[in-house]
Design a protein around this motif. Structure first.
Motif, PDB file in Angstrom:
ATOM      1  N   ASP A   5      -0.451   7.145   5.766  1.00 58.41           N
ATOM      2  CA  ASP A   5      -1.625   7.934   6.531  1.00 58.41           C
ATOM      3  C   ASP A   5      -3.166   6.902   5.968  1.00 58.41           C
ATOM      4  O   ASP A   5      -3.778   6.573   6.634  1.00 58.41           O
ATOM      5  N   SER A   6      -2.677   6.201   4.704  1.00 53.45           N
ATOM      6  CA  SER A   6      -3.837   5.454   4.177  1.00 53.45           C
ATOM      7  C   SER A   6      -4.378   4.258   4.779  1.00 53.45           C
ATOM      8  O   SER A   6      -3.742   3.669   4.635  1.00 53.45           O
ATOM      9  N   TRP A  32      -6.426  -4.487  -0.193  1.00 46.63           N
ATOM     10  CA  TRP A  32      -6.528  -3.404   0.407  1.00 46.63           C
ATOM     11  C   TRP A  32      -7.502  -3.523   1.271  1.00 46.63           C
ATOM     12  O   TRP A  32      -7.404  -2.188   1.865  1.00 46.63           O
ATOM     13  N   GLY A  41       0.986  -1.655   0.168  1.00 45.65           N
ATOM     14  CA  GLY A  41      -0.438  -0.148   0.118  1.00 45.65           C
ATOM     15  C   GLY A  41       1.193   1.136  -0.318  1.00 45.65           C
ATOM     16  O   GLY A  41       0.044   2.291   0.262  1.00 45.65           O
ATOM     17  N   GLN A  58      -7.907   1.029  -5.011  1.00 52.84           N
ATOM     18  CA  GLN A  58      -6.724   0.762  -4.734  1.00 52.84           C
ATOM     19  C   GLN A  58      -6.449   2.480  -4.760  1.00 52.84           C
ATOM     20  O   GLN A  58      -5.863   2.643  -5.951  1.00 52.84           O
ATOM     21  N   PHE A  59      -5.479   2.639  -3.414  1.00 51.83           N
ATOM     22  CA  PHE A  59      -4.672   3.717  -3.130  1.00 51.83           C
ATOM     23  C   PHE A  59      -3.249   4.095  -3.716  1.00 51.83           C
ATOM     24  O   PHE A  59      -3.509   5.417  -4.766  1.00 51.83           O
ATOM     25  N   SER A  60      -3.070   3.035  -3.879  1.00 54.78           N
ATOM     26  CA  SER A  60      -1.103   3.011  -3.695  1.00 54.78           C
ATOM     27  C   SER A  60      -0.717   3.160  -4.974  1.00 54.78           C
ATOM     28  O   SER A  60      -0.436   4.036  -5.669  1.00 54.78           O
ATOM     29  N   GLN A  77       0.694   9.865   2.115  1.00 50.36           N
ATOM     30  CA  GLN A  77      -0.346  10.414   1.639  1.00 50.36           C
ATOM     31  C   GLN A  77      -0.962   8.372   2.040  1.00 50.36           C
ATOM     32  O   GLN A  77      -1.640   7.830   2.905  1.00 50.36           O
ATOM     33  N   CYS A  78      -0.042   7.711   1.281  1.00 52.35           N
ATOM     34  CA  CYS A  78       0.226   5.969   1.662  1.00 52.35           C
ATOM     35  C   CYS A  78       0.030   5.792   2.908  1.00 52.35           C
ATOM     36  O   CYS A  78      -0.656   4.996   3.075  1.00 52.35           O
ATOM     37  N   GLN A 118      -5.556   1.859   3.910  1.00 55.51           N
ATOM     38  CA  GLN A 118      -5.389   0.421   2.830  1.00 55.51           C
ATOM     39  C   GLN A 118      -3.409   0.577   3.170  1.00 55.51           C
ATOM     40  O   GLN A 118      -3.326  -1.581   3.323  1.00 55.51           O
ATOM     41  N   ARG A 119      -2.611   1.065   3.620  1.00 53.09           N
ATOM     42  CA  ARG A 119      -1.489   0.673   3.943  1.00 53.09           C
ATOM     43  C   ARG A 119      -1.641   0.205   4.905  1.00 53.09           C
ATOM     44  O   ARG A 119      -0.551  -0.973   5.350  1.00 53.09           O
ATOM     45  N   ARG A 130      -1.001   6.725  -6.835  1.00 53.98           N
ATOM     46  CA  ARG A 130      -0.186   7.662  -6.087  1.00 53.98           C
ATOM     47  C   ARG A 130       1.188   7.154  -7.108  1.00 53.98           C
ATOM     48  O   ARG A 130       2.108   7.901  -6.770  1.00 53.98           O
TER      49      ARG A 130
END
Length: 697
Positions: free
Chosen positions: A263-264, A647, A129, A229-231, A260-261, A266-267, A234
């Motif tokens: 703090d997500s 995630w 993540g 998925q967030f990362s 940012q990742c 998902q990480r 990014r």
């Protein structure tokens, strides 16, 4: 300088050696040692070049997982990397084993890189993540080009040394001793009077034409392939910064995106999955000194899709394997299927023609059980019928040598009953592979009541040799994964009868993050298989439990899924383009009438909650019964075998994230409205009453 990093002079060359077993992780001691070593080399007037090597079996394989979740300690990796790259004396990274994540970022900061031919390099942070946060997104595109960098960073997949050479990530390949190769390369630099060649100053690859269009294409591709998925997005943002900004500004943008990742949510989920996979290898009640049995040869019974996939698993691991079938035609079909699967890999470029022949050379075909008399492990992969399993295991018991492990690939049948068909139940274990077996990572290792400890230890070690994620489970109908998926799929069918459509159910769960919708999965695997399991389960229903009947109507109409061209969906000739089944609405109306309900619209939110919370509730019962060792094992099973979104961390991590009081509240509502299938699991009620989570167990 720390003990983990040593510096010595070899004439005009400073040799910096990292020695931080087992994988030279970039913990605080290594970072501090690298910083001190490169500064010392820079300050020494007698040093003209620096060679960086790592002791042991690998180059630096990434961050130190022991530091995850702890406050950062200076120096940071970006600071170390900056000092290495900005040095006035040329540096050479000598890569062997794997250079992953921060390890590759350190190598990219060195002015030159050489790699042993069997090495691999990669930036796998997206799998946690995250994104590379020490210059990887800025330096890799400058060497390999933007497209190659995006492929590596967004997928997280490593590449081999030869591909790294072709992509200009490394400058030379070598065989033999690391130190000798590194010193020789550095001496050639000095002889040719070649100084530093800083990766961050090489801008020609990030100023090429058409890069904006490439970035836009990769965004769309990632959105389609990795929805939710967030990362990955990014990662693309960070690589785009390498195109648009000078190095210093690009590095600052990378760090902001990395934060940012970090703090997500998902990480946290993906790091949970990372640790859970490692924890699954630890088997409760199995002493560390138990010695596994030696596995030098294997056999597989049954040359169908699953059996051939298992054969390939052994051949891929270099283990000679014998395939047994009932007649010559069936045997030849199985061997031909094995060769065609390898041929497809050759066509894709992931396997050489020579390697195809080597692996096929490990596969033998036989028709007589007596030919299995010397196999160390035999895996049965025949039709899912207890009577058929009995015939197989009685034969194996008669011909296999003492100490041979007799394994069943059953997906749901009683392993203890199968073991009782032999006179050696202590040698029987479940090895539940997932289809396609040569692709899917999960292996449920089923421990029967009589399974010997050394057999269990051997099965876990074998899973590792086969490159599987092996998880120990207990005996019950469906073990862990399938027992839970029965509840999941059953709710999907109930939802159809109540008013949803197959496309809506599958779309809602894909939007949640599942790799496939449950009804598309049923069609793919064959509705006859689902119906056979359903027929058996009718005999064990508890008071108040009923079953959806839409499956009965489909089977009666000869609609078996993709294999017949029609199931929950209708399929075009290629079998892969699902369309609405025009006969299904009438069947659903009939099924609803049989339940005494009127079909009405169902929300996507209810679809997701009904299916996912059914998984969670059943998992709680599985934990309480001791069928799974720990909550994280259940997450590992669903992440690696059932397409649950990584995630989200797995069903039970997801439940903790939502808050167990909320989950239990909804399950109680479903119980009141929908009946016996939604009886809350006692463990779930107890955890909520005590203010605890699954993670606290």
């Amino acid at each position: 300088m720390s003990e983990a990093v040593q510096l010595e002079r070899r004439g005009e060359i400073a040799l910096v050696t990292v020695d931080n077993p087992p994988v030279n992780a970039l913990g605080h001691a290594v970072r501090a040692g690298l910083l001190a070593a490169f500064r010392q080399a820079e300050a020494d007037p007698q040093v003209r070049a620096v060679v960086l090597v790592c002791a042991g079996r690998t180059f630096m394989a990434g961050a130190d997982i022991r530091e995850f979740g702890k406050p950062p300690q200076a120096p940071s990796l970006p600071e170390v990397v900056d000092v290495i790259e900005s040095a006035s004396k040329p540096s050479v990274a000598v890569i062997h084993g794997t250079a992953l994540g921060g390890g590759l970022e350190v190598a990219l900061a060195c002015h030159y890189r050489i790699a042993r031919r069997d090495a691999q390099v990669g930036l796998p942070e997206v799998k946690l993540g995250l994104l590379p946060g020490a210059g990887g997104t800025q330096r890799l595109p400058r060497l390999a080009g933007v497209e190659k960098a995006l492929d590596m960073i967004v997928s997280g997949a490593p590449i081999r040394a030869g591909e790294a050479l072709d992509s200009a990530i490394v400058d030379e390949l070598f065989d033999g001793d690391l130190v000798e190769a590194g010193l020789a390369f550095a001496q050639r630099l000095l002889d040719r009077q070649l100084g530093p060649r800083r990766t961050g100053e090489r801008n020609e690859r990030v100023r090429e034409d058409g890069l904006a269009e490439l970035i836009a294409h990769k965004r769309g591709e990632a959105q389609k392939r990795l929805p939710g998925q967030f990362s990955p997005q990014r990662c693309i943002d960070a690589v785009e910064a390498a195109i648009q900004l000078p190095l210093r500004e690009g590095l600052a943008r990378e760090r902001a995106l990395f934060q940012q990742c970090l703090d997500s949510p998902q990480r946290a989920a993906m790091i949970h999955a990372f640790f859970a996979e490692r924890e699954a290898a630890r088997v409760e009640g199995l002493a560390a000194d138990v010695q596994p049995r030696e596995i030098r040869s294997a056999a597989v019974i049954g040359g169908g899709t699953m059996g051939v996939g298992i054969v390939l698993c052994f051949a891929n691991a270099g283990i000679p394997v014998t395939l047994l079938e009932v007649n010559e035609d069936a045997l030849q079909r199985g061997l031909d299927r094995a060769r065609s699967l390898y041929a497809a890999s050759v066509a894709r470029g992931s396997l050489s023609a020579g390697e195809l022949e080597r692996r096929m050379g490990l596969i033998a075909g036989v028709l007589d059980y007596a030919a299995l008399n010397d196999a160390d492990v035999v895996v049965e992969a025949v039709f899912e019928s207890l009577d058929v399993k009995r015939q197989v295991f009685e034969q194996l018991d008669a011909v296999c040598k003492p100490g041979a492990i007799l394994a069943s690939n059953t997906s749901s049948l009683d392993l203890d009953a199968i073991a009782a068909f032999t006179g050696r139940p202590q040698d029987v274990v479940g090895l539940h592979f997932f289809s396609p077996a040569n692709v899917m990572r999960l292996l449920e290792v089923v421990r029967g009541k009589a399974t010997a400890n050394d057999v269990l230890a051997t099965a876990m070690q074998l899973g590792k040799r086969l490159k599987k994620v092996a998880v120990v489970v207990g005996v019950c109908d469906g073990f862990v994964g399938n027992r839970m998926i029965f509840q999941y799929g059953r709710q999907a069918e109930f939802l159809l009868e109540e008013g949803a459509t197959p496309a809506q159910v599958d779309r809602a769960l894909r939007s949640f993050g599942m790799a496939m919708g449950p009804l598309a999965v049923r069609d793919l695997s064959g509705l006859d298989i689902s119906h056979a399991i359903r027929t058996r389960q009718r005999q064990t229903l508890k008071p108040g439990q009923t079953l959806p009947t839409v499956l009965d109507h489909l089977i009666a109409a000869g609609m078996l899924g993709q294999k017949s061209g029609t199931g929950f969906y209708h399929y075009a000739e290629d079998g892969r383009a699902p369309q609405d089944n025009p006969a299904l609405p009438a069947m659903l109306e009939q099924a609803a009438a049989e339940r005494g309900i009127v079909r009405a619209p169902v929300s996507d939110e209810e679809i997701v909650e009904r299916c996912v919370f059914a998984l969670i509730n059943e998992a709680a019962s599985i934990l309480e019964e001791g069928i799974a060792q720990r909550a994280s094992d259940i997450d590992v099973i669903f992440l690696n075998g059932y397409g649950f979104p990584a995630w989200r961390g797995g069903p039970l991590f997801h439940a903790d994230s939502l808050g167990l009081p909320h989950v239990l509240g909804r399950i109680r509502e479903f119980h009141q409205r929908l009946g016996a299938w939604w009886q809350p699991a006692p463990l779930l009620e107890r955890l909520v009453a005590e203010g605890r989570r699954f993670a606290d167990l």
